[in-house]
Design a protein around this motif. Sequence first.
Motif, PDB file in Angstrom:
ATOM      1  N   MET A   1       0.849  -1.191   0.000  1.00 32.04           N
ATOM      2  CA  MET A   1       0.000   0.000   0.000  1.00 32.04           C
ATOM      3  C   MET A   1       0.881   1.235   0.000  1.00 32.04           C
ATOM      4  SD  MET A   1      -3.156  -0.380   2.594  1.00 32.04           S
ATOM      5  CE  MET A   1      -4.608   0.252   1.870  1.00 32.04           C
ATOM      6  N   THR A   2       0.521   2.172  -0.809  1.00 30.31           N
ATOM      7  CA  THR A   2       1.282   3.411  -0.836  1.00 30.31           C
ATOM      8  C   THR A   2       0.801   4.333   0.280  1.00 30.31           C
ATOM      9  OG1 THR A   2      -0.247   4.489  -2.340  1.00 30.31           O
ATOM     10  CG2 THR A   2       1.540   3.212  -3.341  1.00 30.31           C
ATOM     11  N   VAL A   3       1.562   5.382   0.483  1.00 27.84           N
ATOM     12  CA  VAL A   3       1.226   6.328   1.537  1.00 27.84           C
ATOM     13  C   VAL A   3      -0.101   7.017   1.238  1.00 27.84           C
ATOM     14  CG1 VAL A   3       1.982   8.422   2.696  1.00 27.84           C
ATOM     15  CG2 VAL A   3       3.652   6.680   2.097  1.00 27.84           C
ATOM     16  N   LEU A   4      -0.337   7.323  -0.023  1.00 25.50           N
ATOM     17  CA  LEU A   4      -1.594   7.983  -0.407  1.00 25.50           C
ATOM     18  C   LEU A   4      -2.786   7.079  -0.122  1.00 25.50           C
ATOM     19  CD1 LEU A   4      -2.923  10.445  -1.674  1.00 25.50           C
ATOM     20  CD2 LEU A   4      -2.637   9.362  -3.898  1.00 25.50           C
ATOM     21  N   ASN A   5      -2.663   5.797  -0.420  1.00 27.59           N
ATOM     22  CA  ASN A   5      -3.761   4.869  -0.148  1.00 27.59           C
ATOM     23  C   ASN A   5      -4.014   4.739   1.357  1.00 27.59           C
ATOM     24  OD1 ASN A   5      -4.180   4.391  -2.845  1.00 27.59           O
ATOM     25  ND2 ASN A   5      -2.969   2.501  -2.890  1.00 27.59           N
ATOM     26  N   LYS A   6      -2.957   4.753   2.149  1.00 26.72           N
ATOM     27  CA  LYS A   6      -3.130   4.668   3.598  1.00 26.72           C
ATOM     28  C   LYS A   6      -3.831   5.905   4.139  1.00 26.72           C
ATOM     29  CE  LYS A   6       0.804   1.688   4.558  1.00 26.72           C
ATOM     30  NZ  LYS A   6       2.116   1.573   5.215  1.00 26.72           N
ATOM     31  N   ARG A   7      -3.483   7.058   3.612  1.00 32.33           N
ATOM     32  CA  ARG A   7      -4.138   8.293   4.062  1.00 32.33           C
ATOM     33  C   ARG A   7      -5.610   8.307   3.688  1.00 32.33           C
ATOM     34  NH1 ARG A   7       0.084  13.274   3.013  1.00 32.33           N
ATOM     35  NH2 ARG A   7       1.650  12.550   4.494  1.00 32.33           N
ATOM     36  N   ILE A   8      -5.915   7.862   2.489  1.00 34.79           N
ATOM     37  CA  ILE A   8      -7.314   7.824   2.061  1.00 34.79           C
ATOM     38  C   ILE A   8      -8.097   6.843   2.922  1.00 34.79           C
ATOM     39  CG2 ILE A   8      -8.844   7.134   0.173  1.00 34.79           C
ATOM     40  CD1 ILE A   8      -6.764   8.275  -1.762  1.00 34.79           C
ATOM     41  N   LEU A   9      -7.518   5.677   3.186  1.00 38.56           N
ATOM     42  CA  LEU A   9      -8.195   4.679   4.016  1.00 38.56           C
ATOM     43  C   LEU A   9      -8.426   5.198   5.429  1.00 38.56           C
ATOM     44  CD1 LEU A   9      -9.288   1.804   4.236  1.00 38.56           C
ATOM     45  CD2 LEU A   9      -6.993   1.099   4.918  1.00 38.56           C
ATOM     46  N   THR A  10      -7.432   5.831   6.024  1.00 35.16           N
ATOM     47  CA  THR A  10      -7.631   6.358   7.379  1.00 35.16           C
ATOM     48  C   THR A  10      -8.649   7.487   7.395  1.00 35.16           C
ATOM     49  OG1 THR A  10      -5.703   7.783   7.094  1.00 35.16           O
ATOM     50  CG2 THR A  10      -5.358   5.696   8.231  1.00 35.16           C
ATOM     51  N   SER A  11      -8.681   8.314   6.372  1.00 33.49           N
ATOM     52  CA  SER A  11      -9.680   9.382   6.309  1.00 33.49           C
ATOM     53  C   SER A  11     -11.085   8.807   6.236  1.00 33.49           C
ATOM     54  CB  SER A  11      -9.426  10.278   5.098  1.00 33.49           C
ATOM     55  OG  SER A  11      -8.185  10.907   5.191  1.00 33.49           O
ATOM     56  N   ILE A  12     -11.266   7.788   5.435  1.00 38.58           N
ATOM     57  CA  ILE A  12     -12.586   7.155   5.313  1.00 38.58           C
ATOM     58  C   ILE A  12     -12.985   6.526   6.651  1.00 38.58           C
ATOM     59  CG2 ILE A  12     -13.817   5.242   4.221  1.00 38.58           C
ATOM     60  CD1 ILE A  12     -12.259   5.902   1.660  1.00 38.58           C
ATOM     61  N   LEU A  13     -12.036   5.874   7.328  1.00 43.00           N
ATOM     62  CA  LEU A  13     -12.355   5.266   8.622  1.00 43.00           C
ATOM     63  C   LEU A  13     -12.747   6.308   9.663  1.00 43.00           C
ATOM     64  CD1 LEU A  13      -9.640   2.482   8.875  1.00 43.00           C
ATOM     65  CD2 LEU A  13     -12.087   2.191   8.525  1.00 43.00           C
ATOM     66  N   PHE A  14     -12.047   7.448   9.703  1.00 41.54           N
ATOM     67  CA  PHE A  14     -12.406   8.499  10.643  1.00 41.54           C
ATOM     68  C   PHE A  14     -13.796   9.058  10.364  1.00 41.54           C
ATOM     69  CE2 PHE A  14      -7.787   9.077  11.636  1.00 41.54           C
ATOM     70  CZ  PHE A  14      -7.911   8.796  12.985  1.00 41.54           C
ATOM     71  N   VAL A  15     -14.148   9.212   9.106  1.00 40.69           N
ATOM     72  CA  VAL A  15     -15.484   9.711   8.762  1.00 40.69           C
ATOM     73  C   VAL A  15     -16.545   8.699   9.184  1.00 40.69           C
ATOM     74  CG1 VAL A  15     -16.994  10.273   6.818  1.00 40.69           C
ATOM     75  CG2 VAL A  15     -14.695  11.212   6.903  1.00 40.69           C
ATOM     76  N   LEU A  16     -16.302   7.427   8.927  1.00 38.49           N
ATOM     77  CA  LEU A  16     -17.277   6.412   9.319  1.00 38.49           C
ATOM     78  C   LEU A  16     -17.425   6.317  10.832  1.00 38.49           C
ATOM     79  CD1 LEU A  16     -16.447   3.573   6.758  1.00 38.49           C
ATOM     80  CD2 LEU A  16     -18.413   5.121   6.760  1.00 38.49           C
ATOM     81  N   ILE A  17     -16.325   6.435  11.560  1.00 34.49           N
ATOM     82  CA  ILE A  17     -16.399   6.405  13.024  1.00 34.49           C
ATOM     83  C   ILE A  17     -17.189   7.594  13.547  1.00 34.49           C
ATOM     84  CG2 ILE A  17     -15.000   6.652  15.114  1.00 34.49           C
ATOM     85  CD1 ILE A  17     -12.915   4.888  13.751  1.00 34.49           C
ATOM     86  N   SER A  18     -17.026   8.755  12.919  1.00 32.23           N
ATOM     87  CA  SER A  18     -17.777   9.926  13.378  1.00 32.23           C
ATOM     88  C   SER A  18     -19.273   9.738  13.149  1.00 32.23           C
ATOM     89  CB  SER A  18     -17.275  11.184  12.683  1.00 32.23           C
ATOM     90  OG  SER A  18     -17.579  11.133  11.308  1.00 32.23           O
ATOM     91  N   PHE A  19     -19.659   9.080  12.055  1.00 33.91           N
ATOM     92  CA  PHE A  19     -21.074   8.811  11.827  1.00 33.91           C
ATOM     93  C   PHE A  19     -21.636   7.866  12.885  1.00 33.91           C
ATOM     94  CE2 PHE A  19     -20.492   9.877   7.147  1.00 33.91           C
ATOM     95  CZ  PHE A  19     -21.154  11.073   7.260  1.00 33.91           C
ATOM     96  N   VAL A  20     -20.860   6.896  13.294  1.00 38.67           N
ATOM     97  CA  VAL A  20     -21.310   5.958  14.324  1.00 38.67           C
ATOM     98  C   VAL A  20     -21.477   6.685  15.651  1.00 38.67           C
ATOM     99  CG1 VAL A  20     -20.624   3.941  15.672  1.00 38.67           C
ATOM    100  CG2 VAL A  20     -20.355   3.929  13.192  1.00 38.67           C
TER     101      VAL A  20
END
Length: 64
Positions: A1-20
């Motif tokens: 995984m590249t650094v960009l993919n890791k950043r995108i994945l963590t951003s998506i996870l933070f958004v989903l956690i905030s919705f929960v």
Amino acid sequence: MTVLNKRILTSILFVLISFVCVAQDPPPPGPPAPIGLPIDGGVLLGVIFALFYGVRKLMINNKK
């Protein structure tokens, strides 16, 4: 995984956690505080100590 993919994945996870977190029900409100709640004696003791300490510091600084 590249650094960009890791950043995108963590951003998506933070958004989903905030919705929960927003979707959860808030806790029920607590009982109201009693009317005429007196100020604790510790506040008065703190003010007396602060005055004593301030006067002592002024007296020490005036000696110098």
